[in-house]
Design a protein around this motif. Structure first.
Motif, PDB file in Angstrom:
ATOM      1  N   GLU A  66      22.713   9.162  20.910  1.00  0.00           N
ATOM      2  CA  GLU A  66      22.486   8.567  19.534  1.00  0.00           C
ATOM      3  C   GLU A  66      22.997   9.932  18.500  1.00  0.00           C
ATOM      4  OE1 GLU A  66      18.596   7.079  19.380  1.00  0.00           O
ATOM      5  OE2 GLU A  66      19.359   4.775  19.912  1.00  0.00           O
ATOM      6  N   ARG A  67      22.339  11.093  19.009  1.00  0.00           N
ATOM      7  CA  ARG A  67      22.552  12.288  17.934  1.00  0.00           C
ATOM      8  C   ARG A  67      24.121  12.612  17.874  1.00  0.00           C
ATOM      9  NH1 ARG A  67      18.160  14.697  20.554  1.00  0.00           N
ATOM     10  NH2 ARG A  67      19.417  15.812  21.757  1.00  0.00           N
TER      11      ARG A  67
ATOM     12  N   SER B 203      18.746   9.156  23.504  1.00  0.00           N
ATOM     13  CA  SER B 203      18.426  10.282  22.581  1.00  0.00           C
ATOM     14  C   SER B 203      19.795  11.145  22.110  1.00  0.00           C
ATOM     15  CB  SER B 203      17.231  10.877  22.780  1.00  0.00           C
ATOM     16  OG  SER B 203      16.937  11.883  21.618  1.00  0.00           O
TER      17      SER B 203
ATOM     18  N   GLU C  47      16.479  10.259  27.861  1.00  0.00           N
ATOM     19  CA  GLU C  47      16.757  11.365  27.317  1.00  0.00           C
ATOM     20  C   GLU C  47      18.167  11.370  26.755  1.00  0.00           C
ATOM     21  OE1 GLU C  47      17.185  16.206  28.526  1.00  0.00           O
ATOM     22  OE2 GLU C  47      16.104  14.665  29.898  1.00  0.00           O
TER      23      GLU C  47
END
Length: 996
Positions: A785-786, A782, A779
């Motif tokens: 990376e965003r 993710s 989590e």
């Protein structure tokens, strides 16, 4: 009874029966005298030790030494003043005239009842700042006391001056000097400057009035305060302004006159002086010592002590000339007060100046990981290389400011090379040398090794001073001037030059003021800022910090050069002599000094990101800013940068100084800065009481949470988790780590990423809840990376998880990514951890050659980060790899004993288990049995399931080989463990023995 006076306004003086006594050279001793005399109460010895001494200095011994020196100054046979017993110390101030106390009594009394002449006499008597040059900013409590006393003195002096100016309202000529002094004390007080401008206008001194008007505007701009217009009205409100002289600037300074009268540099060597006047004996000693070094190939140190301006630097120049004459190699550098935290600063500067292409110079300047021992060895090799064909002469000036690592390197080089032709000539100020504990320790060591010769420079004789003045300026009255300079050659030279050029000053300060008076306000501002920035004065910083255009900066610098105040140096610009820099600095009022240091610190905070030299400057300016928040923040910043460059001792010192500043902050800021400082402390050295520290981190984290400081709360919980993990408190470590993740859930995306990633990493390290760790890190990955956020904990955690899953190629890829991020961020502990797992992966693969390459890096980092279990573990892994390569046990028992001493149980269990595997391979059954048995006991204590399983596998194999009955017991335990959450590589090994 002998009359005793203590003067604390200006330079500290003790006067008995009208005679000014010679004070002890130690600043701390003089500071202690002032502290006891002004506080006039009893202090516990522990309080005084903490006030002025650090633990390594033997504070109790230093206090006893200082008290013995003070007694000689103030005690009388009929009335002892130092009252001391085994626990307490006090000062009997009865019948002692202390000028600051008299000043306060007058200012706080009934001035209306005093005559004008009496107030005027008091204002003339009680001048000067409190304990000038004796504030000791590195000792927070004493420095804070000095600041408070300085402000009290300032209030009393301004009270006297304001009262006097009211009395002299109709006598502008008499009032002018006092008005100037009031503005000097209160540079930001518009009302005081308005009064001064009005007086100048009344006296028709319009050019000076304009200068004061423009200086007032400049200071308002420095403060960020909008101009109210009252300064302009004071300047232009009265008609009759005088016309400018031809050639004058807008400020009324005749630049043509300035250019017609350039001055030689203060402190420069006289152009016709080919020898050192009056120093024949000293030159003979220097020459004899050089000849001894050159002819008998021995190493020696000559320490030249003396007061400022007495000729120490000139004697170093003579040593350089002697070395050049005999074609000896020369290294030379100066130490600077602001660089006491820069590792190997003096050697770095010397090599950069004289041998820039040398491997040692490249090593020191690389910013790469280098150990203290590496630098010592490299310097020793360098001196060997330099002395193969010729003697080497090393010249160090101002060693009273030498950093600890440079001093240690000097001693090391001489001890290792006592039969090499090395002459080190070091100059130091007598009054400040004793306060450098590191240099004092080296001096004692050199004396013990019979490597040191000491020389005390005394004032020159009257005949020598007369000769010096005649050589410099034959046309002046040498007889008169020689009586005024008290044997100080620098003052003699400057007085001679000044009289030859028409100046009238009788001291360096007065001469400097005369030359300053020829400069416009821009040049004056540039000089004041240069004094604050010294020794790192460059045009870029002057332009940024003054707000002046580049052409105005250049013109100001040129004017200062013409007056012999500034000249080009290796670091940009430098004052012609340190005494001149101090004289300029002393012209700045305390209030403005704080503002200027604050501006310098704010500027350096932006530029010092990866520069340890600038970090040293930041740590120098911030404590003098009067802003404890900025100072505490600077200590954190500089401490982290020291860790980046493995300057752990300096990081610890900055941590302690930062705590002192943090105590002055509001609760929320205090908690946040303290947590950041504790983070520096945790990375710099092992904790003496880790359980207490963990509880303190939790308490601080709770307080941070109460104030909504989520990142700092997470940091506190995370530090507690790390400490408890390192000492085997797995359940508490897990709980603290998960709490760190929880507190960031309502924070920013970045806070959430760090919280989840650090919690996942902790769970992975604990080998607990690996599925939860995987979910958290995925989590976090993710979200990172965003948001395009790099967080080292993510690839670290992924690498550890894949290691347990036996997906070693993926593990290596993640760990290599993590290593890059950790190096870029300067996170050395995490960088060590990453290399630790990379080594372990190669060991699990059985590739001991590849693992040994990682061990080299691991030993390098482990040696430098702190004195914990990191280096012993790295050495043990290296020995383990050698065992795997050579089939010979290279002293594994000895290196594992170091892990036992370091109480590194988890790491010890790992090395014991892997050693036992190799013992089995080489048919050393009994040794394998002993090591696996110990590994099992430790792993069970530490609750490490994979290591427990590995120990049972080894023991079952040994028992089978020896045909002993205990095999079944270990097989049963291995079967139960393999069914639970363990590393896949351990499960696969268990399956092999269970199925065989």
């Amino acid at each position: 009874m002998t009359e005793l006076k203590i003067r604390v306004l200006g330079d500290l003086e003790v006067i008995r029966g009208g005679d000014v006594l010679n004070l002890p050279p130690s600043k701390k001793t003089r500071g202690l005298l002032a502290y006891l005399a002004l506080n006039q109460r009893s202090f516990r010895r522990e309080q005084l030790c903490e006030l002025l001494w650090e633990i390594p200095d033997d504070p109790r011994g230093s206090l006893r030494w200082s008290l013995s020196k003070i007694r000689k100054l103030v005690d009388h046979e009929q009335q002892p003043r130092i009252i001391a017993n085994r626990t307490n110390v006090s000062f009997d101030a009865s019948n002692v005239d202390i000028d600051a106390c008299s000043l306060h009594a007058l200012a706080e009394g009934k001035l209306d009842d005093m005559g004008t002449d009496a107030i005027q006499q008091a204002a003339d008597t009680y001048q000067g700042g409190f304990l000038e040059g004796l504030d000791l900013p590195n000792f927070h409590d004493f420095y804070t006391w000095c600041i408070g006393q300085r402000e009290h003195v300032l209030r009393s002096q301004t009270t006297l001056l304001k009262a006097l100016l009211l009395r002299l309202g109709h006598q502008p000529e008499q009032a002018l000097d006092y008005s100037n002094r009031l503005v000097s004390l209160l540079p930001y007080d518009e009302a005081a400057r308005v009064s001064l401008i009005q007086l100048l206008v009344q006296l028709d001194r319009m050019q000076e009035a304009e200068q004061q008007y423009r200086m007032g505007l400049r200071l308002l701009e420095e403060l960020g305060v909008e101009d109210s217009g009252i300064l302009y009205r004071a300047w232009r409100g009265t008609p009759g302004a005088a016309a400018k002289k031809p050639g004058a600037t807008e400020s009324g300074i005749d630049t043509a006159e300035v250019k017609r009268k350039p001055a030689k540099a203060f402190g420069a060597a006289p152009s016709m002086d080919k020898t050192l006047v009056g120093r024949d004996r000293e030159l003979e000693i220097l020459t004899a010592l050089f000849n001894e070094v050159a002819e008998t190939s021995v190493a020696r140190v000559l320490l030249i002590r003396g007061d400022p301006g007495i000729g120490k630097s000139r004697l170093l120049h003579a040593a350089a000339a002697l070395a050049r004459e005999h074609r000896a190699g020369i290294l030379k550098a100066d130490a600077f007060e602001s660089e006491l935290i820069r590792p190997f600063a003096v050697w770095n500067d010397a090599l950069r100046r004289s041998l820039p292409g040398n491997s040692t110079s490249a090593l020191l300047g690389s910013g790469e990981r280098i150990t203290r021992d590496q630098v010592f060895a490299s310097l020793s090799d360098l001196m060997c290389e330099q002395t193969e064909k010729r003697p080497a002469v090393v010249l160090f000036d101002d060693v009273q400011w030498c950093d600890e690592s440079s001093a240690g390197a000097l001693h090391h080089v001489l001890r290792i090379n006592p039969r090499r032709p090395i002459l080190i000539v070091a100059a130091a100020r007598e009054t400040e040398l004793r306060d450098n504990a590191a240099v004092q320790q080296v001096i004692r060591g050199l004396r013990h090794d019979n490597l040191l010769q000491e020389m005390k420079l005394e004032p020159l004789s009257a005949s020598a001073i007369h000769e010096l003045i005649v050589n410099q300026a034959p046309q002046v009255d040498a007889g008169k001037l020689s009586k005024e300079c008290a044997g100080n050659p620098l003052l003699a030279i400057e007085l001679a030059r000044a009289e030859a050029e028409g100046d009238t000053g009788s001291s360096l300060k007065e001469l400097f003021r005369e030359r300053m008076s020829r400069l416009d306000e821009d040049a004056v501002a540039v000089l004041l800022w240069a004094a604050v920035l010294a020794p790192r004065i460059n045009i870029k910083y002057l332009e940024q910090i003054t707000g002046l255009e580049r052409d105005r900066i250049d013109a100001s610098v040129e004017a200062a050069e013409q007056q012999g105040i500034l000249h080009p140096g290796e670091r940009g610009l430098r004052f012609s002599h340190d005494l001149i820099a101090k004289a300029v600095y002393a012209e700045i009022s305390p209030a403005r000094l704080q503002m200027m240091h604050r501006r310098a610190a704010e500027l350096l905070e932006v530029d010092a990101a990866l520069d340890l030299e600038l970090a040293a400057d930041l740590a120098h300016h911030a404590p003098k800013s009067g802003d404890p928040a900025l100072a505490a923040k600077a200590m954190v910043f500089a401490g982290r940068l020291c860790l980046r460059f493995y300057a752990n001792e300096d990081a610890l010192a900055l941590y302690q100084r930062g705590l002192d500043f943090a105590t002055q902050l509001g609760t929320a800021d205090r908690v946040c800065r303290t947590l950041e400082l504790c983070d520096v402390r945790l990375s710099a050295a092992p904790l003496e009481d880790w359980e207490t520290a963990a509880k303190e981190y939790i308490d601080l984290a709770e307080q941070a949470l109460d104030h909504g400081a989520l990142p700092h709360a997470r940091l506190g919980y995370q530090m507690a988790s790390y400490v408890r993990w390192a000492h085997g408190q797995w359940s508490d470590a897990r709980r603290n780590s998960l709490q760190a993740e929880r507190v960031t859930r309502t924070g920013t995306d970045e806070q959430q990423i760090i919280g989840m990633a650090e919690a996942a990493k902790c769970l992975a390290l604990l080998e607990r809840d690996l599925s939860q760790a995987d979910a958290l890190v995925m989590e976090a990955r993710s979200l990172a990376e965003r948001n395009r956020i790099n967080c080292a904990a993510i690839p670290v955690c992924l690498g550890i998880l894949r290691y347990y899953e036996n997906q070693v190629d993926d593990a290596v890829e993640h760990l290599e990514d993590a290593r890059t991020i950790c190096k870029a961020q300067g996170d050395r502990l995490s960088e060590y951890m990453v290399n630790e797992y990379l080594t372990m992966i190669e060991i699990e693969r059985g590739d001991y050659a590849a693992a040994k390459i990682h061990c080299n890096t691991l030993i390098d980092i482990g040696t430098r980060i702190r004195e914990g279990s990191e280096r012993p573990f790295a050495v043990a892994l290296d020995a383990l790899c050698q065992y795997g390569l050579d089939a010979e046990d290279p002293g594994l028992d000895a290196v594992m004993e170091e892990l036992r001493v370091a109480d590194a149980k988890q790491r010890l269990a790992y090395v014991l288990n892997r050693s036992a595997i190799l013992d089995l391979r080489h048919q050393r059954q009994e040794i394998a049995l002993a090591r696996a048995t110990e590994a099992l006991q430790i792993a069970q204590l530490m609750e490490r399931p994979s290591e427990i399983l590995q120990a049972h596998i080894t023991l079952a194999t040994v028992q089978r080989n020896l045909n002993q009955d205990a095999e079944a017991e270990h097989i049963k335990a291995a079967r139960e463990l393999a069914a639970g959450p363990v590393a896949r590589w351990a499960r696969e090994r268990a399956e092999q023995i269970l199925n065989s």
